[in-house]
Scaffold this motif. Structure first.
Motif, PDB file in Angstrom:
ATOM      1  N   UNK A   1       1.254   2.077   3.681  1.00 18.95           N
ATOM      2  CA  UNK A   1       0.654   2.204   2.348  1.00 18.95           C
ATOM      3  C   UNK A   1      -0.735   1.581   2.320  1.00 18.95           C
TER       4      UNK A   1
ATOM      5  N   UNK B   1      -3.136   3.833   3.873  1.00 21.69           N
ATOM      6  CA  UNK B   1      -3.232   5.180   3.317  1.00 21.69           C
ATOM      7  C   UNK B   1      -2.628   6.228   4.223  1.00 21.69           C
TER       8      UNK B   1
ATOM      9  N   UNK C   1       0.890   8.236   5.471  1.00 22.99           N
ATOM     10  CA  UNK C   1       2.264   8.529   5.073  1.00 22.99           C
ATOM     11  C   UNK C   1       3.212   7.800   6.002  1.00 22.99           C
TER      12      UNK C   1
ATOM     13  N   UNK D   1     -15.943   5.431  -4.160  1.00 23.65           N
ATOM     14  CA  UNK D   1     -15.685   6.863  -3.971  1.00 23.65           C
ATOM     15  C   UNK D   1     -14.235   7.120  -3.563  1.00 23.65           C
ATOM     16  N   UNK D   2     -13.701   6.222  -2.762  1.00 23.48           N
ATOM     17  CA  UNK D   2     -12.325   6.402  -2.294  1.00 23.48           C
ATOM     18  C   UNK D   2     -11.339   6.295  -3.448  1.00 23.48           C
ATOM     19  N   UNK D   3     -11.789   5.775  -4.564  1.00 26.02           N
ATOM     20  CA  UNK D   3     -10.895   5.598  -5.714  1.00 26.02           C
ATOM     21  C   UNK D   3     -10.936   6.781  -6.656  1.00 26.02           C
ATOM     22  N   UNK D   4     -11.563   7.864  -6.245  1.00 26.24           N
ATOM     23  CA  UNK D   4     -11.685   9.031  -7.110  1.00 26.24           C
ATOM     24  C   UNK D   4     -10.326   9.471  -7.629  1.00 26.24           C
ATOM     25  N   UNK D   5      -9.491   9.908  -6.687  1.00 23.68           N
ATOM     26  CA  UNK D   5      -8.088  10.106  -7.007  1.00 23.68           C
ATOM     27  C   UNK D   5      -7.826  10.812  -8.337  1.00 23.68           C
TER      28      UNK D   5
ATOM     29  N   UNK E   1      -5.622  13.089  -8.582  1.00 20.55           N
ATOM     30  CA  UNK E   1      -4.396  13.822  -8.276  1.00 20.55           C
ATOM     31  C   UNK E   1      -3.461  13.916  -9.477  1.00 20.55           C
ATOM     32  N   UNK E   2      -3.014  15.120  -9.758  1.00 22.85           N
ATOM     33  CA  UNK E   2      -2.053  15.329 -10.842  1.00 22.85           C
ATOM     34  C   UNK E   2      -0.648  15.010 -10.358  1.00 22.85           C
TER      35      UNK E   2
ATOM     36  N   UNK F   1      -3.055  11.880  -3.505  1.00 29.02           N
ATOM     37  CA  UNK F   1      -1.687  11.800  -3.952  1.00 29.02           C
ATOM     38  C   UNK F   1      -0.869  10.695  -3.323  1.00 29.02           C
ATOM     39  N   UNK F   2      -1.215  10.235  -2.142  1.00 27.62           N
ATOM     40  CA  UNK F   2      -0.474   9.099  -1.610  1.00 27.62           C
ATOM     41  C   UNK F   2      -0.771   7.832  -2.391  1.00 27.62           C
ATOM     42  N   UNK F   3      -1.805   7.912  -3.221  1.00 27.69           N
ATOM     43  CA  UNK F   3      -2.157   6.783  -4.053  1.00 27.69           C
ATOM     44  C   UNK F   3      -1.016   6.288  -4.927  1.00 27.69           C
TER      45      UNK F   3
ATOM     46  N   UNK G   1       1.891   5.460  -4.343  1.00 25.26           N
ATOM     47  CA  UNK G   1       2.696   4.356  -3.845  1.00 25.26           C
ATOM     48  C   UNK G   1       1.917   3.049  -3.833  1.00 25.26           C
TER      49      UNK G   1
ATOM     50  N   UNK H   1     -10.431  10.979   0.290  1.00 26.16           N
ATOM     51  CA  UNK H   1     -10.220  11.067  -1.156  1.00 26.16           C
ATOM     52  C   UNK H   1     -11.051  12.198  -1.755  1.00 26.16           C
TER      53      UNK H   1
END
Lengths: 167, 167
Positions: A81, A84, A86, A158-162, A164-165, B1-3, B5, B43
């Motif tokens: 985690x 980042x 899986x 930028x990596x925190x954009x996220x 994702x739905x 989307x792994x965000x 967790x 991201x």
DNA sequence: TCATAGTGTTATGGTGTATAACTGTTAGAG
DNA sequence: CTCTAACAGTTATACACCATAACACTATGA
């Protein structure tokens, strides 16, 4: 066949391409953050891989070793985690490191494993760090110290954009 | 989307993870340019892919269309080189675009093909650009204008690292 | 106790990247 | 003019990385 009325018989002469390869003749592409990121990331990873080839560590492996070294006993799930990755993809990764006797898994309870460095792993990481220092110096050679810190800061934002739905 | 967790709170069960979350959760990792780049690039590409899903264009495909649109008739080999893609890997890429009738190959001489947009391709690219604008705005929301320009500049310098030996 | 959540694992598919080898074509040296 | 070398595109292959689903087993706690 109705060719475009574009007079240009030369699709792209050497000069035009030359410009395309170096300067911003990529059309609007050169202004796109994602594109610039991909190119930079690719170039830097290439340099990383070449530099650390003699210890046979790829970026992902190096990051895992670095994390375990900084946090002995960290669980696989936590490490995955934090990086980042899986958890499913983490298995063959840590499996390879363990096969090379660089790390080992120590059961914490019946379902979780703490990960630890072996002496061999620590020794290799030390060598890897020295190589990485050279890589890092080369990569950041064109950057000032403040510029580097600002870059890292921006990249983390930028990596925190996220966006994702939920599925 | 792994965000999903990713825990922002502090489960104080694992001391190692604890230390991980505050003072540079990742140990030295957080200071490495390559690592930050990878996270940011991942991201942003995720956001790109989701945003352009409705036109079914992945980053590589979008970049190819953009390049062809800016340089009609550009040769496959030139385009591949300009985008930093191996010519071998470029074949299925442009092949898929041609299968979808977004581009077409026009022989320039017996061995080389110039690539062109079809009207359908131009129309799709227009839609894609609109979507990309939204993506771009979201990505750069946390950046000032000057900050963005500086970022692109720095990234292009990084992409020029290239300590590669002759291939 | 027993349903639920957590942990690690296997399996699978898709994508991106690198390399080697091959076909056919063009260009250039002799 | 011929013949060789370079070029453009293609095929095939291999590996790394990323994502998802399904599974077994264990721990937790209502």
């Amino acid at each position: 066949m109705p060719r475009t009325t574009r007079k240009t018989d030369r699709p792209d002469d050497a000069a035009s391409l030359e410009a395309a390869t170096n300067a911003g003749a990529l059309g609007p592409l050169h202004a796109y953050v994602g594109y610039a990121l991909r190119r930079a990331q690719l170039a830097i990873f290439q340099d990383f891989i070449r530099t650390l080839a003699e210890v046979d560590l790829r970026p992902a492996q190096f990051s895992v070793l670095t994390l375990i070294d900084a946090h002995p006993g960290i669980l696989q799930s936590r490490a995955a985690a934090a990086l980042g990755i899986q958890k499913a993809n983490f298995v063959p990764l840590i499996g390879e490191l363990e096969r090379r006797e660089l790390t080992r898994r120590v059961p914490v309870d019946g379902r979780s494993n703490g990960m630890h460095m072996t002496p061999k792993g620590r020794a290799l990481l030390k060598r890897a760090r020295a190589l990485h220092d050279r890589h890092h110096a080369r990569v950041t050679a064109s950057l000032g110290d403040a510029e580097l810190r600002r870059l890292i800061d921006v990249l983390e934002r930028l990596a925190a954009v996220d966006g994702a739905p939920a599925h």
